[in-house]
Motif scaffolding. Sequence first.
Motif: not given
Length: 165
Positions: A68, A72, A96-97, A99-101, A103-104, A151
């Motif tokens: 990851k 990134t 998209t993965s 971007q999802r990481w 966002k968390s 979140s």
Amino acid sequence: MKQKKLLAQKRLKISRLIKQNANSKKNKKKLDPSTLINNSVFNSKNSKALVTMQLLHNKKKPWTQAEKNVATSIYFKSPSTYRFMRRNKIVLPGVTSIQRWLKSLMYLPGFVTEYNSQLTLMSKVMTEQEKKCVVLIDEMSIKACLEYNKSLDFIEGYEDLGHLG
């Protein structure tokens, strides 16, 4: 006659080579990619993670933290290069993965005081040459609006005026 003799010799040689090739395939051990990676020396953790992604990753396996981080880093350096690499069949997570990481991750506005304490701790073990650096903190423009952060369950956009509220 000479041609027939030469042809017979060549056919005999071809059949011997075919037998040798078949025997060598039987005797050859299969090379396990994980063994190859574990026995190799890499210049950095990132290079090892990139090679591991190419050789061992399959669609059902979750991405490791090292993978990851590499993905990134490449994406932040150049999103177009990242997309180019994916188009050319280099195994990387989807955009998209990433971007999802992102966002968390929990970010709040303001200066994080832990950074200052970490810099102080790091400077105690640094040489004089390593201490020669610049810490640059820059402001950014903020659009005037209120947004709900799902979140954090928090409304963002209010100005914090310290003791004035």
